[in-house]
Design a protein around this motif. Structure first.
Motif, mmCIF file in Angstrom:
data_model
loop_
_atom_site.group_PDB
_atom_site.id
_atom_site.type_symbol
_atom_site.label_atom_id
_atom_site.label_comp_id
_atom_site.label_asym_id
_atom_site.label_seq_id
_atom_site.Cartn_x
_atom_site.Cartn_y
_atom_site.Cartn_z
ATOM 1 N N THR A 51 44.604 159.889 99.045
ATOM 2 C CA THR A 51 45.231 159.279 97.870
ATOM 3 C C THR A 51 45.396 160.295 96.746
ATOM 4 N N LEU A 52 44.364 161.129 96.557
ATOM 5 C CA LEU A 52 44.422 162.128 95.502
ATOM 6 C C LEU A 52 45.474 163.193 95.791
ATOM 7 N N SER A 104 48.968 162.286 94.643
ATOM 8 C CA SER A 104 49.210 162.142 93.208
ATOM 9 C C SER A 104 49.521 163.485 92.574
ATOM 10 N N SER A 105 50.067 163.420 91.358
ATOM 11 C CA SER A 105 50.431 164.651 90.648
ATOM 12 C C SER A 105 49.218 165.378 90.091
ATOM 13 N N SER A 106 48.080 164.695 90.013
ATOM 14 C CA SER A 106 46.865 165.306 89.469
ATOM 15 C C SER A 106 45.947 165.867 90.531
ATOM 16 N N SER A 107 46.459 166.088 91.690
ATOM 17 C CA SER A 107 45.631 166.615 92.775
ATOM 18 C C SER A 107 45.228 168.054 92.485
ATOM 19 N N ASN A 126 48.010 170.572 93.427
ATOM 20 C CA ASN A 126 49.085 170.685 92.448
ATOM 21 C C ASN A 126 48.627 171.447 91.215
#
Length: 677
Positions: A26-27, A30-33, A36
């Motif tokens: 899930t992480l 997301s854009s906050s992984s 990234n």
């Protein structure tokens, strides 16, 4: 335990990724992984100068492959102290490049084409099916990761395990301990034992000298003094009890069975024809040939690619074992970069390494090809191709490429493969036909000039040096003939080597059982032998006469192995050839000796022509059978040299230990092996 692992392009395209927990999956989406964050802060903005990036409780490690513009990333929880991350990244990089280099090269080229302003392409990165292109990588990665995790677990276990103290050994009391320095008691005991043994040996030698001097009593005293020392001499082991034979000369069957130590199990002659387990061990179903529409059984073609695909697991195991020991052998970024460069260089192959400089839309000239063909010649010689033949192959490639316009890597690859194939085809094109079945049927259908209605059988003589596998591969050829419903007679003309006749007898029994199981209408096999110490030429002549009288189609003549420089034995072989005039003289050579087989072949051919020319035109080698082909991998130059020396074809290659392990060699197989790196 890892949380996330990915392989992506610097442009943002993810080729492969794996999340090990639902939360990590899930992480990662997301854009906050953390991945990234690594790309944004460390790679794009350059705000991180350390080798490890940390964010939100995660630690991220990465490595680059600049030549292919790839990024390998591993993320895990920062609280975990995983010592194998760097080695895991290096092993991933090494394996991934080796396994998928052709796909990666094409993929990167397509990206460059799309980015160019003057070239329009309909191929988009989204159209690439990475799941299919990288098929099998998940299994390889799991095996790689499991190896590192197991090694880390063993290291932790060894560090936490308490050290065991050796229990002190009590030394016996000694009179000299008061003045002696503190030393190891074990060494002291050994020294005392040695001194006692030396004293005992000295007394024994003294007794022998007294015996030589004629003093028998002195000998006894010497022996008694030796026995009176602190340590007695070790007693001799009791001798083996001699077997007691009866006074009568009658030997019963029970006595013979008791003395029969030849086999631990039942006699092989008692194996039933219907024993499926034994019959299955004689053949390999995966190596069986195919029958065409005309009913002829053809042996299977040699599949060079399949044999290498089967070795992928071994390559992965080797890479994993090297990676597990990398920390003790390699250190620093320079070692990692050199490893990557060597991996890329080896994975590019011969075409990529030698002909990459020729890419570009231009007409090739001799100046352009000079250094490239010189490197290609060295590569061919590493494949065991003789220098003279390497020159001819390179010259053929030069003629095929000069004046050609090539563009792009794929264009060069196609042109070089075509030129190399044409050059090797000219060398491998034989002077005579390689269709043995056609030759056999043609002779059997011909009418004898004599008044007798009995036809002459087709005869083949197998010659070669010692230990190359003449008898074994003769039986493979016999199995091939039996599959084509021929009646075969094997002539045991090796009357010198102990066990040669018995070996053929076992082969004939096995082949007969296989023929009976296959319900062959006509085919069958028999052995013609006259024991040992007889004239081989005479046995071969009698075998051919026997085959003619009893309706055999083919006679396979097995001869004794001999060195090519032994003139008396070569004259005896030439006598067999000139007396019986076989239809085919097949030289059996092993592939693993390299160009030594070329020397053997040339001397056999010359000796047969010289020594058999008394009755007319001398006979030479008509074809080759190369054994142990599965031991040379892609070093096929010796086979190419053998064909070039005599101008005769390679009829078969042996590649295993069952009766079906016989293959046909094609020009495409040679080209593919020579182009491999």
């Amino acid at each position: 335990m890892l949380d996330h692992c990915s392989i992506s392009h610097k442009g943002g395209i993810v080729l492969w990724q794996r999340s090990f927990t639902p939360a990590a999956s899930t992480l990662a989406a997301s854009s906050s992984s953390p991945v990234n964050g690594l790309v944004r802060e460390a790679l794009i903005e350059g705000r991180n100068t350390e080798e490890k990036y940390e964010k939100d409780g995660y630690a991220v490690r990465w490595t680059f492959v600049n030549e292919l513009e790839l990024i390998f990333v591993v993320a895990y929880q920062r609280i975990l102290q995983l010592s194998y991350i760097e080695d895991l990244l290096a092993a991933m990089k090494d394996l991934f490049i080796k396994l998928y280099q052709p796909f990666l090269t094409t993929f990167i080229e397509s990206l460059h084409v799309i980015r160019s302003a003057d070239i329009k392409s309909t191929t988009h990165p989204a159209a690439w099916d990475f799941t299919r292109a990288l098929d099998g990588w998940d299994k390889i990665f799991d095996k790689l990761l499991r190896g590192f995790e197991d090694k880390a677990a063993l290291d932790r276990k060894s560090r936490t395990k308490p050290a065991l103290r050796a229990a002190p050994t009590s030394s016996p009391p000694s009179e000299d301990l008061e003045n002696a320095p503190t030393v190891d008691t074990t060494d002291a005991e050994d020294a005392q034992a040695i001194s006692r043994n030396v004293e005992a040996l000295r007394n024994r030698l003294k007794g022998r000298q007294e015996k030589k001097g004629g003093r028998g009593k002195g000998q006894r005293s010497g022996l008694s003094s030796a026995s009176g020392t602190d340590t007695e001499l070790p007693r001799r082991k009791t001798a083996k009890t001699p077997r007691k034979w009866g006074e009568s000369n009658e030997v019963t069957a029970d006595d013979i069975a008791e003395l029969d130590f030849s086999m631990d199990h039942a006699d092989v002659s008692q194996i039933s024809n219907a024993d499926p387990q034994y019959l299955r061990s004689l053949i390999d179903e995966s190596s069986m040939g195919v029958k065409g529409k005309d009913g002829l059984y053809e042996v299977k073609d040699l599949d060079f690619t399949t044999s290498h695909d089967d070795d992928d697991d071994e390559m992965v195991d080797d890479a994993i074992s090297r990676a597990l020991n990398r920390s003790s052998n390699l250190s620093g970024p320079s070692a990692s970069s050199s490893t990557t460069s060597s991996a890329i260089s080896s994975s590019l192959g011969v075409l990529g390494g030698l002909f990459s400089r020729l890419t570009g839309s231009k007409v090739l000239t001799n100046e352009d090809l000079g250094p490239v063909l010189a490197a290609m010649k060295d590569h061919l010689m590493k494949k065991n191709v003789a220098k003279e033949i390497s020159d001819k192959i390179v010259e053929g490639v030069r003629e095929g490429l000069v004046g050609k316009r090539v563009s792009g890597f794929n264009g060069v690859k196609t042109q070089v493969r075509a030129a190399l194939s044409e050059s090797i085809t000219r060398i491998l094109t034989p002077k005579t036909s390689t269709d043995l079945l056609l030759a056999i049927r043609t002779k059997l259908s011909s009418i004898n000039s004599s008044t007798s209605s009995k036809r002459n059988p087709y005869t083949m003589t197998f010659v070669g040096v010692n230990g190359v596998g003449k008898s074994t591969n003769l039986s493979k050829v016999c199995f091939w003939l039996l599959q084509n419903n021929f009646k075969v007679l094997i002539a045991a003309c090796d009357t010198f080597r102990s066990g040669a006749v018995e070996q053929l007898r076992v082969h004939v029994r096995n082949l007969g059982m296989l023929a009976e199981q296959s319900n062959m209408n006509k085919g069958g096999v028999e052995l013609y032998e006259r024991g040992y110490g007889k004239d081989a030429a005479g046995i071969a002549k009698d075998a051919i006469s026997y085959a003619k009288e009893n309706g055999f189609d083919v006679v396979l003549i097995d001869t004794a192995g001999r060195m090519q420089d032994n003139e008396p034995l070569m004259r005896a072989l030439a006598k067999l050839v000139s007396t019986n005039n076989p239809d085919k003289i097949i030289f059996v050579g092993e592939a693993l000796v390299g160009n030594e087989a070329v020397d053997q072949l040339s001397k056999f051919d010359r000796a047969l022509r010289d020594f058999s020319s008394g009755s007319g035109k001398g006979r030479g080698i008509d074809g080759m059978l190369v054994t142990k082909w599965d031991t040379v991998d892609d070093k096929v130059g010796a086979a190419l040299s053998m064909t070039y020396v005599t101008g005769q074809p390679i009829l078969f290659v042996g590649c295993g230990q069952t009766y079906t392990d016989l293959r046909q060699l094609r020009v495409a197989h040679i080209v593919q092996a020579l182009l491999s790196d």
